[in-house]
Design a protein around this motif. Structure first.
Motif, PDB file in Angstrom:
ATOM      1  N   ASP A 169      -0.518  -5.110   3.336  1.00 49.53           N
ATOM      2  CA  ASP A 169      -1.926  -5.320   3.645  1.00 49.53           C
ATOM      3  C   ASP A 169      -2.785  -4.438   2.738  1.00 49.53           C
ATOM      4  O   ASP A 169      -2.393  -3.321   2.401  1.00 49.53           O
ATOM      5  CB  ASP A 169      -2.206  -4.997   5.113  1.00 49.53           C
ATOM      6  CG  ASP A 169      -3.451  -5.702   5.633  1.00 49.53           C
ATOM      7  OD1 ASP A 169      -4.178  -6.280   4.813  1.00 49.53           O
ATOM      8  OD2 ASP A 169      -3.683  -5.687   6.855  1.00 49.53           O
ATOM      9  N   ALA A 170      -3.972  -4.947   2.387  1.00 48.25           N
ATOM     10  CA  ALA A 170      -4.791  -4.287   1.361  1.00 48.25           C
ATOM     11  C   ALA A 170      -5.640  -3.163   1.919  1.00 48.25           C
ATOM     12  O   ALA A 170      -6.845  -3.101   1.708  1.00 48.25           O
ATOM     13  CB  ALA A 170      -5.671  -5.331   0.676  1.00 48.25           C
ATOM     14  N   GLY A 171      -5.039  -2.225   2.624  1.00 45.33           N
ATOM     15  CA  GLY A 171      -5.735  -1.019   3.040  1.00 45.33           C
ATOM     16  C   GLY A 171      -6.698  -1.246   4.188  1.00 45.33           C
ATOM     17  O   GLY A 171      -6.776  -2.332   4.756  1.00 45.33           O
ATOM     18  N   PRO A 172      -7.470  -0.219   4.546  1.00 44.13           N
ATOM     19  CA  PRO A 172      -8.408  -0.316   5.671  1.00 44.13           C
ATOM     20  C   PRO A 172      -9.473  -1.368   5.408  1.00 44.13           C
ATOM     21  O   PRO A 172      -9.977  -1.502   4.285  1.00 44.13           O
ATOM     22  CB  PRO A 172      -9.026   1.085   5.744  1.00 44.13           C
ATOM     23  CG  PRO A 172      -8.200   1.953   4.882  1.00 44.13           C
ATOM     24  CD  PRO A 172      -7.514   1.082   3.885  1.00 44.13           C
ATOM     25  N   SER A 173      -9.825  -2.108   6.430  1.00 37.46           N
ATOM     26  CA  SER A 173     -10.816  -3.162   6.240  1.00 37.46           C
ATOM     27  C   SER A 173     -12.181  -2.588   5.903  1.00 37.46           C
ATOM     28  O   SER A 173     -12.996  -3.256   5.267  1.00 37.46           O
ATOM     29  CB  SER A 173     -10.921  -4.016   7.510  1.00 37.46           C
ATOM     30  OG  SER A 173     -11.206  -3.208   8.635  1.00 37.46           O
ATOM     31  N   GLU A 174     -12.442  -1.330   6.298  1.00 38.08           N
ATOM     32  CA  GLU A 174     -13.745  -0.732   6.025  1.00 38.08           C
ATOM     33  C   GLU A 174     -13.967  -0.469   4.537  1.00 38.08           C
ATOM     34  O   GLU A 174     -15.082  -0.202   4.113  1.00 38.08           O
ATOM     35  CB  GLU A 174     -13.897   0.572   6.806  1.00 38.08           C
ATOM     36  CG  GLU A 174     -13.985   0.390   8.316  1.00 38.08           C
ATOM     37  CD  GLU A 174     -12.617   0.163   8.954  1.00 38.08           C
ATOM     38  OE1 GLU A 174     -11.611   0.243   8.223  1.00 38.08           O
ATOM     39  OE2 GLU A 174     -12.567  -0.085  10.168  1.00 38.08           O
ATOM     40  N   VAL A 175     -12.907  -0.509   3.737  1.00 42.97           N
ATOM     41  CA  VAL A 175     -13.035  -0.448   2.281  1.00 42.97           C
ATOM     42  C   VAL A 175     -13.026  -1.890   1.790  1.00 42.97           C
ATOM     43  O   VAL A 175     -11.999  -2.565   1.833  1.00 42.97           O
ATOM     44  CB  VAL A 175     -11.881   0.349   1.646  1.00 42.97           C
ATOM     45  CG1 VAL A 175     -11.989   0.323   0.132  1.00 42.97           C
ATOM     46  CG2 VAL A 175     -11.892   1.789   2.157  1.00 42.97           C
ATOM     47  N   PRO A 176     -14.182  -2.407   1.383  1.00 45.71           N
ATOM     48  CA  PRO A 176     -14.311  -3.855   1.178  1.00 45.71           C
ATOM     49  C   PRO A 176     -13.484  -4.377   0.010  1.00 45.71           C
ATOM     50  O   PRO A 176     -13.619  -3.938  -1.128  1.00 45.71           O
ATOM     51  CB  PRO A 176     -15.809  -4.047   0.922  1.00 45.71           C
ATOM     52  CG  PRO A 176     -16.282  -2.725   0.429  1.00 45.71           C
ATOM     53  CD  PRO A 176     -15.435  -1.694   1.111  1.00 45.71           C
ATOM     54  N   ASN A 177     -12.612  -5.290   0.307  1.00 44.05           N
ATOM     55  CA  ASN A 177     -11.843  -5.993  -0.705  1.00 44.05           C
ATOM     56  C   ASN A 177     -11.569  -7.386  -0.178  1.00 44.05           C
ATOM     57  O   ASN A 177     -11.780  -7.666   1.002  1.00 44.05           O
ATOM     58  CB  ASN A 177     -10.540  -5.251  -1.018  1.00 44.05           C
ATOM     59  CG  ASN A 177      -9.645  -5.153   0.205  1.00 44.05           C
ATOM     60  OD1 ASN A 177      -8.964  -6.113   0.574  1.00 44.05           O
ATOM     61  ND2 ASN A 177      -9.642  -3.995   0.860  1.00 44.05           N
ATOM     62  N   TYR A 178     -11.102  -8.249  -1.040  1.00 40.47           N
ATOM     63  CA  TYR A 178     -10.944  -9.652  -0.668  1.00 40.47           C
ATOM     64  C   TYR A 178      -9.585  -9.971  -0.067  1.00 40.47           C
ATOM     65  O   TYR A 178      -9.345 -11.109   0.345  1.00 40.47           O
ATOM     66  CB  TYR A 178     -11.158 -10.547  -1.895  1.00 40.47           C
ATOM     67  CG  TYR A 178     -12.558 -10.502  -2.459  1.00 40.47           C
ATOM     68  CD1 TYR A 178     -13.665 -10.391  -1.631  1.00 40.47           C
ATOM     69  CD2 TYR A 178     -12.766 -10.593  -3.841  1.00 40.47           C
ATOM     70  CE1 TYR A 178     -14.940 -10.364  -2.153  1.00 40.47           C
ATOM     71  CE2 TYR A 178     -14.047 -10.573  -4.377  1.00 40.47           C
ATOM     72  CZ  TYR A 178     -15.136 -10.460  -3.532  1.00 40.47           C
ATOM     73  OH  TYR A 178     -16.396 -10.440  -4.054  1.00 40.47           O
ATOM     74  N   LEU A 179      -8.657  -9.025  -0.029  1.00 42.69           N
ATOM     75  CA  LEU A 179      -7.287  -9.331   0.357  1.00 42.69           C
ATOM     76  C   LEU A 179      -6.862  -8.704   1.679  1.00 42.69           C
ATOM     77  O   LEU A 179      -5.684  -8.732   2.007  1.00 42.69           O
ATOM     78  CB  LEU A 179      -6.323  -8.886  -0.765  1.00 42.69           C
ATOM     79  CG  LEU A 179      -6.520  -9.579  -2.108  1.00 42.69           C
ATOM     80  CD1 LEU A 179      -5.553  -9.024  -3.149  1.00 42.69           C
ATOM     81  CD2 LEU A 179      -6.343 -11.088  -1.988  1.00 42.69           C
ATOM     82  N   ASN A 180      -7.790  -8.160   2.425  1.00 49.00           N
ATOM     83  CA  ASN A 180      -7.420  -7.616   3.718  1.00 49.00           C
ATOM     84  C   ASN A 180      -7.090  -8.751   4.681  1.00 49.00           C
ATOM     85  O   ASN A 180      -7.745  -9.794   4.682  1.00 49.00           O
ATOM     86  CB  ASN A 180      -8.559  -6.765   4.275  1.00 49.00           C
ATOM     87  CG  ASN A 180      -8.136  -5.992   5.507  1.00 49.00           C
ATOM     88  OD1 ASN A 180      -8.205  -6.505   6.621  1.00 49.00           O
ATOM     89  ND2 ASN A 180      -7.667  -4.772   5.311  1.00 49.00           N
TER      90      ASN A 180
END
Length: 365
Positions: free
Chosen positions: A174-185
């Motif tokens: 999973d692409a890290g914490p959702s609070e760090v905005p990215n497209y792959l969470n």
């Protein structure tokens, strides 16, 4: 639809209470009501599903009124950006004045400010913490616009995006914490799940009606509520019910509730629908309001207990409503007035457009 606004109102309250819990704990206070509000984090996941569902119903289903990609993106930009920029610039002013501490310094780097204001992904929390949700929303809007240009290509890109996210989640990357905005969470899977339920609504509604639509709604709601309560009462930050399963339950609830409303068998409570109608303003403002209130309460040496938590939630709700009616809606009215064609004569003056799903509720929260 009143039902969709009511459901949006419920999950907006869930997110509001979750952030009350979050801010209290961050300030070393006891979690209000034994941590029960912490389960409100699942309201965000419901909002992802709701956003995908509503956007698909409004713009992508067969039979809906078609519009150009440019018109669609223009409408979404006018709805999302003015209020978002106002609140973001207020947050920027607070940070530049020295509030927020050293941990906010990274937010003030010029390229991060630009990325935050343009809703672009980055490796840090955005200028306005809650706007990480809008980063996913912005990408989804771009892909919906692509569907309006070339249906197969657009849907293909959405499938590729969602498939990549699903593959990463299943592989444990999973692409890290959702609070760090990215497209792959993995939380962005809710958008695709909402889209699937909207596209399959007619077939699912016919099947479910035979078996009792009310029972289907209650069963899905019970599963979702169980996940919320489990996370709120269990060990902190551990999830009992997987988020994708809760997303599926949310999709079933949306199909069941809107089908029941369409058949005249159920209608969302007006009080919750009213909260749903101000949800975007509440979403933008509530976290900052809660933070300021908690700091003020602590400096006054007052107890950060259950009553203080309820007071913070109530004030954030009221100020969100004020922002909606006194700031956001006047801006939207002014933008609509600028786009309205000049009437040929007083008798031919155009009527103001009705603010319904397409104007005010297409995007979540």
């Amino acid at each position: 639809m009143t039902t969709l606004d009511a459901m949006r109102g419920i999950v907006s309250l869930m997110v509001l209470l979750y952030h009350v819990d979050d801010v209290f704990v961050a300030r070393s206070a006891a979690a209000p009501f034994g941590g029960l509000f912490h389960g409100g984090a699942r309201g965000v996941d419901f909002l992802f599903v709701l956003s995908g569902y509503v956007m698909t119903r409004l713009y992508l289903l067969d039979g809906v009124e078609r519009r150009s990609a440019a018109a669609f993106l223009g409408q979404r930009a006018r709805r999302l950006l003015p209020a978002f920029w106002i609140v973001s610039l207020m947050a920027l002013a607070v940070y530049l004045a020295g509030f927020g501490g050293a941990d906010k310094a990274a937010k003030l780097e010029p390229h991060r400010i630009l990325a935050s204001l343009l809703l672009l992904p980055q490796d840090n929390r955005p200028l306005l913490n809650v706007s990480w949700f809008l980063v996913h929303e912005a990408l989804f809007c771009l892909l919906v616009a692509l569907v309006l240009v070339h249906r197969r290509l657009g849907f293909g890109m959405i499938i590729a995006w969602q498939g990549t996210v699903l593959a990463m989640m299943l592989a444990g990357h999973d692409a890290g914490p959702s609070e760090v905005p990215n497209y792959l969470n993995s939380r962005s899977l809710g958008l695709g799940i909402g889209m699937i339920f909207a596209l399959a609504q007619r077939r699912m509604a016919a099947l479910s009606r035979e078996r009792g639509m009310s029972f289907v709604f209650v069963a899905a709601a019970a599963l979702f509520a169980a996940g919320v309560i489990w996370e709120g009462t269990g060990e902190r930050d551990t999830r009992g019910v997987p988020i994708p399963l809760l997303d599926l339950a949310a999709g079933v609830m949306l199909v069941a509730a809107t089908t029941l409303e369409g058949a005249g068998r159920w209608r969302g409570p007006s009080a919750l629908a009213a909260i749903g109608s101000i949800s975007y303003s509440l979403f933008l403002t509530h976290f900052s309001v809660i933070t300021i209130l908690v700091i003020a309460i602590a400096r006054l040496d007052l107890a950060l207990g259950n009553w203080a938590a309820l007071m913070c939630a109530a004030v954030a709700l009221i100020l969100g409503a004020v922002f909606h009616h006194r700031v956001d809606m006047p801006i939207q009215a002014a933008l609509r007035a600028r786009r309205a064609p000049a009437p040929a004569s007083p008798s031919e003056a155009p009527r103001a457009p009705r603010v319904g799903m397409a104007q005010g509720s297409a995007t979540l929260p």
